[in-house]
Design an enzyme around this catalytic site. Structure first.
Site, PDB file in Angstrom:
ATOM      1  N   LYS A   1     -24.174  13.391  11.789  1.00 47.16           N
ATOM      2  CA  LYS A   1     -23.124  13.387  12.805  1.00 47.16           C
ATOM      3  C   LYS A   1     -21.749  13.688  12.207  1.00 47.16           C
ATOM      4  O   LYS A   1     -20.947  14.371  12.813  1.00 47.16           O
ATOM      5  CB  LYS A   1     -23.081  12.036  13.530  1.00 47.16           C
ATOM      6  CG  LYS A   1     -24.210  11.852  14.520  1.00 47.16           C
ATOM      7  CD  LYS A   1     -23.958  10.632  15.398  1.00 47.16           C
ATOM      8  CE  LYS A   1     -25.081  10.486  16.418  1.00 47.16           C
ATOM      9  NZ  LYS A   1     -24.886   9.335  17.302  1.00 47.16           N
TER      10      LYS A   1
ATOM     11  N   LYS B   1     -33.491  17.577  16.896  1.00 50.49           N
ATOM     12  CA  LYS B   1     -33.737  16.634  17.991  1.00 50.49           C
ATOM     13  C   LYS B   1     -32.818  16.935  19.174  1.00 50.49           C
ATOM     14  O   LYS B   1     -31.662  17.295  18.989  1.00 50.49           O
ATOM     15  CB  LYS B   1     -33.555  15.198  17.476  1.00 50.49           C
ATOM     16  CG  LYS B   1     -32.452  14.394  18.143  1.00 50.49           C
ATOM     17  CD  LYS B   1     -32.343  12.980  17.654  1.00 50.49           C
ATOM     18  CE  LYS B   1     -30.964  12.430  18.026  1.00 50.49           C
ATOM     19  NZ  LYS B   1     -30.921  11.754  19.315  1.00 50.49           N
TER      20      LYS B   1
ATOM     21  N   LYS C   1     -27.508  13.976  22.806  1.00 50.78           N
ATOM     22  CA  LYS C   1     -26.344  13.986  23.681  1.00 50.78           C
ATOM     23  C   LYS C   1     -25.169  14.703  23.032  1.00 50.78           C
ATOM     24  O   LYS C   1     -24.355  15.292  23.709  1.00 50.78           O
ATOM     25  CB  LYS C   1     -25.885  12.553  23.972  1.00 50.78           C
ATOM     26  CG  LYS C   1     -26.812  11.789  24.882  1.00 50.78           C
ATOM     27  CD  LYS C   1     -26.063  10.582  25.464  1.00 50.78           C
ATOM     28  CE  LYS C   1     -27.002   9.640  26.167  1.00 50.78           C
ATOM     29  NZ  LYS C   1     -27.417   8.509  25.331  1.00 50.78           N
TER      30      LYS C   1
HETATM   31  P1  ATP Z   1     -26.327  10.850  20.115  1.00 50.97           P
HETATM   32  O1  ATP Z   1     -26.846  12.166  19.632  1.00 50.97           O
HETATM   33  O2  ATP Z   1     -24.879  10.888  20.516  1.00 50.97           O
HETATM   34  O3  ATP Z   1     -26.654   9.708  19.178  1.00 50.97           O
HETATM   35  P2  ATP Z   1     -28.642  10.360  21.661  1.00 50.97           P
HETATM   36  O4  ATP Z   1     -29.098  11.528  22.432  1.00 50.97           O
HETATM   37  O5  ATP Z   1     -29.323  10.050  20.367  1.00 50.97           O
HETATM   38  O6  ATP Z   1     -27.083  10.535  21.467  1.00 50.97           O
HETATM   39  P3  ATP Z   1     -28.587   7.540  22.167  1.00 50.97           P
HETATM   40  O7  ATP Z   1     -27.906   6.824  23.274  1.00 50.97           O
HETATM   41  O8  ATP Z   1     -28.005   7.469  20.792  1.00 50.97           O
HETATM   42  O9  ATP Z   1     -28.693   9.084  22.615  1.00 50.97           O
HETATM   43  O10 ATP Z   1     -30.106   7.090  22.098  1.00 50.97           O
HETATM   44  C1  ATP Z   1     -30.761   6.323  23.097  1.00 50.97           C
HETATM   45  C2  ATP Z   1     -32.243   6.266  22.774  1.00 50.97           C
HETATM   46  O11 ATP Z   1     -32.836   7.550  22.936  1.00 50.97           O
HETATM   47  C3  ATP Z   1     -32.542   5.848  21.321  1.00 50.97           C
HETATM   48  O12 ATP Z   1     -33.635   4.946  21.333  1.00 50.97           O
HETATM   49  C4  ATP Z   1     -32.950   7.127  20.649  1.00 50.97           C
HETATM   50  O13 ATP Z   1     -33.843   6.924  19.569  1.00 50.97           O
HETATM   51  C5  ATP Z   1     -33.620   7.863  21.790  1.00 50.97           C
HETATM   52  N1  ATP Z   1     -33.576   9.313  21.598  1.00 50.97           N
HETATM   53  C6  ATP Z   1     -32.468  10.061  21.514  1.00 50.97           C
HETATM   54  N2  ATP Z   1     -32.775  11.362  21.364  1.00 50.97           N
HETATM   55  C7  ATP Z   1     -34.132  11.427  21.350  1.00 50.97           C
HETATM   56  C8  ATP Z   1     -35.064  12.500  21.231  1.00 50.97           C
HETATM   57  N3  ATP Z   1     -34.641  13.744  21.097  1.00 50.97           N
HETATM   58  N4  ATP Z   1     -36.381  12.212  21.262  1.00 50.97           N
HETATM   59  C9  ATP Z   1     -36.816  10.936  21.399  1.00 50.97           C
HETATM   60  N5  ATP Z   1     -35.990   9.883  21.518  1.00 50.97           N
HETATM   61  C10 ATP Z   1     -34.650  10.122  21.494  1.00 50.97           C
HETATM   62 MG    MG Z   2     -28.469   8.559  19.044  1.00 52.70          MG
END
Ligand code: ATP
Ligand code: MG
Length: 330
Positions: free
Chosen positions: A112, A195, A198
């Protein structure tokens, strides 16, 4: 009943398919067997800059999405992290137990922070896994349902719990990560080796966007050379990702999908998956709108959740403070 704890950031208005399949779907299922605590982690959201009005709105939108996906506030404790000050308080304690080098080994921070210039990378982004450890330990959670990207942070949480227990006497349960292998990592549709996230909005399928837009994104997903629809994570990451999503949304096995698409091409798979996804999100979006139409009621649900969460969190924090040697207020 064993306890479960997990959280999701309100950084984007909408959850994406990775959030749902990797995490929230398991949250819903664990309500059957667990005393579950689920929170919208707004303290984590400010590790990157947030507009205040947007953050407030996204916090409600996140809660509405959790309710619409099946989190039942009568069975689970649903709350907003900043409503429970014990998170920040225990977070500080955990920071004091964490080695600088140990925190520096967190790969998510490396990823990040690499996307931003050094001046924009806040210390909070560096220490957020430590706050996350506090989130979990406050509730003495047995299981933490998350995606694969959180595995390393869970290891840190376990290390910190053990370290505290060794130093001060048994205080925290050492939690276990709960990861469902098949959907543990949903990949970006434009870069099926990264992956879905967000914070990198390239090939992200958002649950709250116009489903027509999602269907289009799915149709233009990066796939691989070749034409056969078969699951091969290493050789065909793009198609394999689509098959994983398809299977998770319909309950059909990958093998039966492969059979159904034998002789057909990627285009058929993508078109059908677009429809499957549309069918899934359309009623979801209606529900989210209903919850958001009554923000007063939504806020009440969250207030009740925070009250229940605080009872547990305050008890744990009090014991931890006592063990550390903080003088109790008279
Ligand atoms: P950021 O990239 O800003 O961290 P994020 O997409 O990872 O955002 P989070 O709110 O950090 O979203 O994660 C919420 C949940 O979603 C966590 O349990 C994380 O492991 C899961 N998660 C996030 N992205 C994925 C993905 N691509 N596949 C499976 N699980 C995911
Ligand atoms: Mg995350």
């Amino acid at each position: 009943r064993p306890r479960a704890l997990s959280g999701i950031q309100p950084t984007a208005g909408s959850f994406h398919l990775g959030n749902y399949l990797g995490a929230v779907r398991q949250w819903v299922a664990l309500q059957e067997t667990h005393d579950a605590f689920y929170c919208v982690v707004d303290l984590h959201a400010i590790t990157v800059e947030q507009d205040p009005k947007t953050l407030r709105q996204n916090t409600r939108v996140s809660a509405a999405q959790l309710l619409a996906l099946g989190i039942d506030p009568d069975r689970s404790t649903l709350f907003v992290q900043s409503h429970v000050p014990e998170h920040a308080q225990l977070g500080w304690v955990m920071q004091c137990l964490t080695g600088f080098g140990e925190a520096g080994r967190m790969t998510q921070f490396k990823d990040k922070s690499a996307r931003q210039t050094a001046d924009h990378v806040g210390v909070g982004l560096f220490t957020y896994p430590i706050l996350q450890a506090a989130d979990i330990l406050l509730y003495q959670a047995h299981h933490v349902p998350v995606g694969e990207d959180q595995r390393q942070h869970l290891e840190l949480t376990r290390d910190l719990a053990q370290r505290f227990n060794t130093r001060y006497g048994k205080t925290f349960r050492v939690p276990e990560v709960y990861i469902v292998k098949d959907t543990a990592k949903i990949y970006d549709l434009q870069d099926p080796t990264a992956k879905m996230s967000k914070s990198v909005p390239a090939g992200v399928v958002e649950l709250l966007e116009d489903p027509k837009r999602s269907a289009k994104k799915i149709r233009s997903a990066v796939t691989d050379t070749g034409r056969e629809v078969v699951f091969d994570a290493a050789g065909k990451p793009g198609v394999s990702n689509l098959l994983t999503i398809y299977s998770a949304l319909t309950g059909e096995s990958i093998a039966s999908l492969e059979a159904a698409y034998s002789g057909k091409g990627y285009g058929d798979l993508k078109k059908d998956l677009g429809e499957v996804f549309t069918e899934f999100v359309t009623p979801f979006q209606v529900k989210v709108r209903e919850y958001l139409d009554d923000p007063g009621e939504l806020d009440k649900v969250l207030a009740r959740g925070a009250e229940r969460a605080r009872e547990v969190a305050a008890g744990t924090l009090r014991r931890a403070y006592e063990r550390i040697g903080f003088l109790a207020p008279a």
